[in-house]
Design a protein around this motif. Structure first.
Motif, PDB file in Angstrom:
ATOM      1  N   ARG A  21       0.827  -1.208   0.000  1.00  0.00           N
ATOM      2  CA  ARG A  21       0.000   0.000   0.000  1.00  0.00           C
ATOM      3  C   ARG A  21       0.865   1.264   0.000  1.00  0.00           C
ATOM      4  O   ARG A  21       0.527   2.250  -0.662  1.00  0.00           O
ATOM      5  CB  ARG A  21      -0.970  -0.011   1.186  1.00  0.00           C
ATOM      6  CG  ARG A  21      -2.123  -0.982   1.002  1.00  0.00           C
ATOM      7  CD  ARG A  21      -3.232  -0.782   2.018  1.00  0.00           C
ATOM      8  NE  ARG A  21      -2.788  -0.738   3.405  1.00  0.00           N
ATOM      9  CZ  ARG A  21      -2.601  -1.817   4.185  1.00  0.00           C
ATOM     10  NH1 ARG A  21      -2.835  -3.020   3.707  1.00  0.00           N
ATOM     11  NH2 ARG A  21      -2.205  -1.681   5.430  1.00  0.00           N
ATOM     12  N   ILE A  22       1.962   1.229   0.726  1.00  0.00           N
ATOM     13  CA  ILE A  22       2.894   2.370   0.706  1.00  0.00           C
ATOM     14  C   ILE A  22       3.408   2.587  -0.705  1.00  0.00           C
ATOM     15  O   ILE A  22       3.446   3.719  -1.204  1.00  0.00           O
ATOM     16  CB  ILE A  22       4.074   2.159   1.687  1.00  0.00           C
ATOM     17  CG1 ILE A  22       3.597   2.243   3.124  1.00  0.00           C
ATOM     18  CG2 ILE A  22       5.187   3.180   1.424  1.00  0.00           C
ATOM     19  CD1 ILE A  22       4.658   1.879   4.143  1.00  0.00           C
TER      20      ILE A  22
ATOM     21  N   ARG B  31       0.799  12.050  -9.584  1.00  0.00           N
ATOM     22  CA  ARG B  31       0.023  13.291  -9.436  1.00  0.00           C
ATOM     23  C   ARG B  31       0.941  14.510  -9.416  1.00  0.00           C
ATOM     24  O   ARG B  31       0.641  15.528 -10.052  1.00  0.00           O
ATOM     25  CB  ARG B  31      -0.838  13.248  -8.170  1.00  0.00           C
ATOM     26  CG  ARG B  31      -2.101  12.420  -8.331  1.00  0.00           C
ATOM     27  CD  ARG B  31      -3.081  12.649  -7.201  1.00  0.00           C
ATOM     28  NE  ARG B  31      -2.533  12.437  -5.881  1.00  0.00           N
ATOM     29  CZ  ARG B  31      -2.447  11.249  -5.262  1.00  0.00           C
ATOM     30  NH1 ARG B  31      -2.895  10.163  -5.851  1.00  0.00           N
ATOM     31  NH2 ARG B  31      -1.941  11.158  -4.048  1.00  0.00           N
TER      32      ARG B  31
ATOM     33  N   ALA C  55       1.399   6.615  -6.868  1.00  0.00           N
ATOM     34  CA  ALA C  55       0.248   7.461  -7.244  1.00  0.00           C
ATOM     35  C   ALA C  55       0.547   8.927  -6.926  1.00  0.00           C
ATOM     36  O   ALA C  55       0.231   9.819  -7.726  1.00  0.00           O
ATOM     37  CB  ALA C  55      -1.013   6.999  -6.512  1.00  0.00           C
ATOM     38  N   THR C  56       1.150   9.184  -5.779  1.00  0.00           N
ATOM     39  CA  THR C  56       1.508  10.554  -5.403  1.00  0.00           C
ATOM     40  C   THR C  56       2.533  11.119  -6.376  1.00  0.00           C
ATOM     41  O   THR C  56       2.414  12.257  -6.830  1.00  0.00           O
ATOM     42  CB  THR C  56       2.053  10.599  -3.962  1.00  0.00           C
ATOM     43  OG1 THR C  56       1.034  10.139  -3.071  1.00  0.00           O
ATOM     44  CG2 THR C  56       2.493  12.000  -3.567  1.00  0.00           C
TER      45      THR C  56
ATOM     46  N   CYS D 162       5.703   5.585 -13.805  1.00  0.00           N
ATOM     47  CA  CYS D 162       4.702   6.479 -13.209  1.00  0.00           C
ATOM     48  C   CYS D 162       4.269   7.579 -14.168  1.00  0.00           C
ATOM     49  O   CYS D 162       3.549   8.494 -13.782  1.00  0.00           O
ATOM     50  CB  CYS D 162       5.254   7.103 -11.930  1.00  0.00           C
ATOM     51  SG  CYS D 162       5.417   5.972 -10.554  1.00  0.00           S
TER      52      CYS D 162
ATOM     53  N   GLU E  31       2.010   1.639  -3.571  1.00  0.00           N
ATOM     54  CA  GLU E  31       0.903   2.117  -4.414  1.00  0.00           C
ATOM     55  C   GLU E  31       0.632   3.598  -4.174  1.00  0.00           C
ATOM     56  O   GLU E  31       0.457   4.376  -5.111  1.00  0.00           O
ATOM     57  CB  GLU E  31      -0.356   1.295  -4.149  1.00  0.00           C
ATOM     58  CG  GLU E  31      -0.280  -0.121  -4.664  1.00  0.00           C
ATOM     59  CD  GLU E  31      -1.410  -1.015  -4.159  1.00  0.00           C
ATOM     60  OE1 GLU E  31      -2.348  -0.498  -3.493  1.00  0.00           O
ATOM     61  OE2 GLU E  31      -1.349  -2.222  -4.419  1.00  0.00           O
ATOM     62  N   ASN E  32       0.606   3.996  -2.912  1.00  0.00           N
ATOM     63  CA  ASN E  32       0.367   5.406  -2.579  1.00  0.00           C
ATOM     64  C   ASN E  32       1.513   6.292  -3.051  1.00  0.00           C
ATOM     65  O   ASN E  32       1.283   7.394  -3.556  1.00  0.00           O
ATOM     66  CB  ASN E  32       0.150   5.582  -1.077  1.00  0.00           C
ATOM     67  CG  ASN E  32      -1.176   5.030  -0.610  1.00  0.00           C
ATOM     68  OD1 ASN E  32      -2.124   4.938  -1.375  1.00  0.00           O
ATOM     69  ND2 ASN E  32      -1.244   4.646   0.653  1.00  0.00           N
ATOM     70  N   SER E  33       2.742   5.811  -2.877  1.00  0.00           N
ATOM     71  CA  SER E  33       3.907   6.600  -3.287  1.00  0.00           C
ATOM     72  C   SER E  33       3.956   6.803  -4.790  1.00  0.00           C
ATOM     73  O   SER E  33       4.228   7.917  -5.260  1.00  0.00           O
ATOM     74  CB  SER E  33       5.203   5.915  -2.813  1.00  0.00           C
ATOM     75  OG  SER E  33       5.262   5.876  -1.410  1.00  0.00           O
TER      76      SER E  33
END
Length: 151
Positions: free
Chosen positions: A33-34, A44, A40-41, A78, A36-38
């Protein structure tokens, strides 16, 4: 936050999922999850035009020295172009360190640290994994190491 450390941790543990304890699986899911979040961030930030710099946490367990290319590959996955990833690793990194007058591009008066690759890294960033030649301060280190007792 650098992406390769958590990427490598998740990558190395992925093959061991079947034999993990509940606690190990919980930690693995948390690390996934870290990641995936990293990523995605990162995507963005890049989409919004934030100037990002390639970096590494090299020197500890999951992030060995000598694998900077992983960061560039992740940046590319990314959404960052190969060209932009190279800029993030060279000129922009030098600017972030306020060393742009000394490093970051090949210009007269700057340290000539660079690699020569067989494929075009603007088309395939992973081409940097197989350097044909490595130069440090303008000296061909590939030839130097090949003729030394270090190999």
């Amino acid at each position: 936050k650098t992406l390769p450390a958590v990427f490598r941790a998740v990558q190395r543990k992925a093959d061991m999922v079947a034999g993990m304890t509940h606690e190990e699986l919980t930690l693995y899911d948390f690390e996934r999850r870290i990641l995936e979040n990293s990523t995605a961030t990162f995507s963005r930030f890049y989409e919004r035009g934030i100037k990002l710099v390639a970096s590494t946490d090299a020197g500890w367990g999951w992030s060995p020295f000598g694998d900077f290319v992983t960061d560039l590959e992740i940046m590319n996955s990314c959404g960052m172009s190969c060209e932009e990833a190279l800029v993030a690793a060279t000129t922009r990194a030098a600017q972030a360190l306020r060393l742009q007058s000394e490093i970051g591009s090949l210009e007269i008066g700057k340290a000539a640290d660079f690699v020569v690759v067989r494929e075009n890294p603007l088309e395939n960033i992973s081409a940097l994994r197989n350097p044909a030649l490595v130069f440090r301060s303008g000296i061909n280190m590939t030839a130097l190491l090949a003729n030394s007792n270090l190999c």
